[in-house]
Write a protein that holds these residues in place. Sequence first.
Motif, mmCIF file in Angstrom:
data_model
loop_
_atom_site.group_PDB
_atom_site.id
_atom_site.type_symbol
_atom_site.label_atom_id
_atom_site.label_comp_id
_atom_site.label_asym_id
_atom_site.label_seq_id
_atom_site.Cartn_x
_atom_site.Cartn_y
_atom_site.Cartn_z
ATOM 1 N N PRO A 79 0.819 -1.218 0.000
ATOM 2 C CA PRO A 79 0.000 0.000 0.000
ATOM 3 C C PRO A 79 0.853 1.267 0.000
ATOM 4 N N LEU A 80 0.304 2.332 -0.576
ATOM 5 C CA LEU A 80 1.006 3.617 -0.604
ATOM 6 C C LEU A 80 1.266 4.120 0.805
ATOM 7 N N ILE A 81 0.261 4.046 1.668
ATOM 8 C CA ILE A 81 0.412 4.487 3.054
ATOM 9 C C ILE A 81 -0.221 3.442 3.950
ATOM 10 N N ARG A 82 0.337 3.269 5.143
ATOM 11 C CA ARG A 82 -0.172 2.254 6.053
ATOM 12 C C ARG A 82 0.020 2.708 7.495
ATOM 13 N N PRO A 83 -0.737 2.135 8.434
ATOM 14 C CA PRO A 83 -0.546 2.469 9.851
ATOM 15 C C PRO A 83 0.735 1.837 10.386
ATOM 16 N N PHE A 84 1.174 2.283 11.547
ATOM 17 C CA PHE A 84 2.396 1.764 12.152
ATOM 18 C C PHE A 84 2.304 1.927 13.668
ATOM 19 N N THR A 85 3.187 1.262 14.375
ATOM 20 C CA THR A 85 3.209 1.350 15.835
ATOM 21 C C THR A 85 4.138 2.501 16.233
ATOM 22 N N MET A 138 -2.042 27.819 13.440
ATOM 23 C CA MET A 138 -1.167 28.975 13.608
ATOM 24 C C MET A 138 -1.987 30.216 13.298
ATOM 25 N N GLY A 139 -2.400 30.929 14.345
ATOM 26 C CA GLY A 139 -3.289 32.059 14.136
ATOM 27 C C GLY A 139 -4.601 31.576 13.538
ATOM 28 N N ALA A 140 -5.001 32.184 12.426
ATOM 29 C CA ALA A 140 -6.244 31.796 11.763
ATOM 30 C C ALA A 140 -6.055 30.609 10.825
ATOM 31 N N HIS A 141 -4.822 30.196 10.616
ATOM 32 C CA HIS A 141 -4.551 29.090 9.685
ATOM 33 C C HIS A 141 -4.614 27.758 10.412
ATOM 34 N N ARG A 142 -5.279 26.782 9.787
ATOM 35 C CA ARG A 142 -5.360 25.442 10.356
ATOM 36 C C ARG A 142 -5.232 24.415 9.236
ATOM 37 N N GLN A 143 -4.448 23.375 9.484
ATOM 38 C CA GLN A 143 -4.331 22.294 8.517
ATOM 39 C C GLN A 143 -4.332 20.961 9.245
ATOM 40 N N THR A 144 -5.058 20.004 8.672
ATOM 41 C CA THR A 144 -5.251 18.707 9.313
ATOM 42 C C THR A 144 -4.877 17.606 8.332
ATOM 43 N N GLY A 145 -3.971 16.745 8.749
ATOM 44 C CA GLY A 145 -3.517 15.664 7.892
ATOM 45 C C GLY A 145 -3.414 14.375 8.662
ATOM 46 N N VAL A 146 -2.730 13.412 8.089
ATOM 47 C CA VAL A 146 -2.606 12.099 8.714
ATOM 48 C C VAL A 146 -1.148 11.663 8.711
ATOM 49 N N ALA A 147 -0.693 11.170 9.860
ATOM 50 C CA ALA A 147 0.647 10.611 9.989
ATOM 51 C C ALA A 147 0.573 9.103 9.791
ATOM 52 N N GLY A 148 1.443 8.601 8.963
ATOM 53 C CA GLY A 148 1.543 7.171 8.705
ATOM 54 C C GLY A 148 2.905 6.886 8.133
ATOM 55 N N VAL A 149 3.072 5.728 7.548
ATOM 56 C CA VAL A 149 4.324 5.415 6.865
ATOM 57 C C VAL A 149 4.000 5.062 5.416
ATOM 58 N N LEU A 187 8.427 7.572 7.504
ATOM 59 C CA LEU A 187 7.511 8.315 8.359
ATOM 60 C C LEU A 187 7.115 9.639 7.706
ATOM 61 N N VAL A 188 5.804 9.874 7.583
ATOM 62 C CA VAL A 188 5.315 11.089 6.914
ATOM 63 C C VAL A 188 4.096 11.634 7.638
ATOM 64 N N VAL A 189 3.809 12.905 7.371
ATOM 65 C CA VAL A 189 2.498 13.477 7.658
ATOM 66 C C VAL A 189 2.010 14.101 6.359
ATOM 67 N N ALA A 190 0.842 13.652 5.889
ATOM 68 C CA ALA A 190 0.308 14.101 4.598
ATOM 69 C C ALA A 190 -0.898 15.006 4.814
ATOM 70 N N PHE A 191 -0.859 16.180 4.176
ATOM 71 C CA PHE A 191 -1.926 17.168 4.279
ATOM 72 C C PHE A 191 -2.541 17.413 2.907
ATOM 73 N N PRO A 192 -3.826 17.779 2.862
ATOM 74 C CA PRO A 192 -4.423 18.185 1.583
ATOM 75 C C PRO A 192 -3.754 19.455 1.076
ATOM 76 N N HIS A 193 -3.503 19.524 -0.229
ATOM 77 C CA HIS A 193 -2.693 20.625 -0.757
ATOM 78 C C HIS A 193 -3.348 21.984 -0.541
ATOM 79 N N ARG A 194 -4.683 22.029 -0.480
ATOM 80 C CA ARG A 194 -5.359 23.314 -0.299
ATOM 81 C C ARG A 194 -5.151 23.894 1.099
ATOM 82 N N GLU A 195 -4.744 23.050 2.039
ATOM 83 C CA GLU A 195 -4.528 23.542 3.396
ATOM 84 C C GLU A 195 -3.080 23.909 3.659
#
Length: 408
Positions: free
Chosen positions: A2-8, A97-108, A237-245
């Motif tokens: 898989p491109l991305i997967r969970p990890f311990t 950060m101030g009015a800016h907010r971005q939410t992504g997912v950490a995985g491998v 190890l990565v954190v992936a965010f949507p590009h618009r955020e």
Amino acid sequence: MPLIRPFTGLRPPSQFAAQVAAPPYDVLSSEEARARAAGNANSFLHVSKAEIDLPADADVYGAAVYAKARENLARLTTQGVLVRDHVPCFYVYRMTMGAHRQTGVAGVVSIQDYDSQRIKRHELTRPDKEDDRVRHMQALNAQTGPVLLAYRSRPEVDSIIATAAASEPAIDVVADTGVRHELWVIQHTFICQRIVAAFEALPALYIADGHHRAAAASRVAAARRGSGRHGSHEHLLVVAFPHREMRILDYNRVVSDLNGLPVEAFLDRVRDRFTLQPSGEHVTPAKRGEFGMYVAGRWYRLQVNDGLVPQDPVGSLDVSVLSDQVLSPLLGIQDARRDKRIDFVGGIRGVAELEKRVDNGAAAVAFSLYPTSMEDLMAVADADRIMPPKSTWFEPKLADGLVSHILD
């Protein structure tokens, strides 16, 4: 695979998170890191910049530094300051950060997908910095700094992440920079499977920040694979965010001298390529193709002349236009990666920092630029091209220490 997967993941319990969270290893000098970690034995800087626990004249790339990092990580784990999850998890990561907010997912993500460029890059790496990260990963048997990725926003991916972040976070800390970092732990097998499937439908992921860490992880995986070992070293190890955020700030330039030109002669040559408009205040460009220039105590607004910008994903970037039209032909800077006469100033410092460096004599001229966009970055990566150095400054920055990846 898989491109991305969970990890311990290895992470701090909530009561230690504020002490552990640290800026990325590469945004602080050793002196700054030493001051930040003073009086805080649990700061992750003792792992990411372990030279702070050695004499001030220690070689930051010396074997003693990596040994100290390994010792410090073991100490934090033994003391329960860092604890490893028992089952594979995804981790929803939000930065505010101030009015800016971005939410992504950490995985491998798969090293194989990095090597085959499904995980796309846009920067060259420096051998010395890449070697440093290889030694650090090998010494710790862990990846301790996530690579910042972007994905083209997809409602099905974004909605899964938003739903997962609707509860109370496991970690909620405000760094001394004012950035709030929140982390949710996703253990439910069905939700993890949905995240895997949603990302698998994406054609590519894009490295925003962390090219040296990614390249180093690939080298470590190749070395271990070559010796017949198999395991979690095949993932990054990565954190992936949507590009618009994602938020890219300007990345400005200062040059120490005018390449032997008197100020007026330099201005005349710039006028051959740009429209120059004197400004009574600092210039923050408002659009592509517009630049600010501060020289001899005065600001100018520059607009590049028609016909000088090529229709090319790299050549059309403002950082390329400035290099091709001013830095190289007028100031003699042919290799911005190695020329000591040029320095780069992240937009988080503001244009006042540009004025300061010119006024105090550290630089002769400064340039403010309009920020590179995420669309620009992805266009360059999709074309398998490379951006000029220091084209993007991402803000806010991920914190080190909130989740790490052990290489079993």
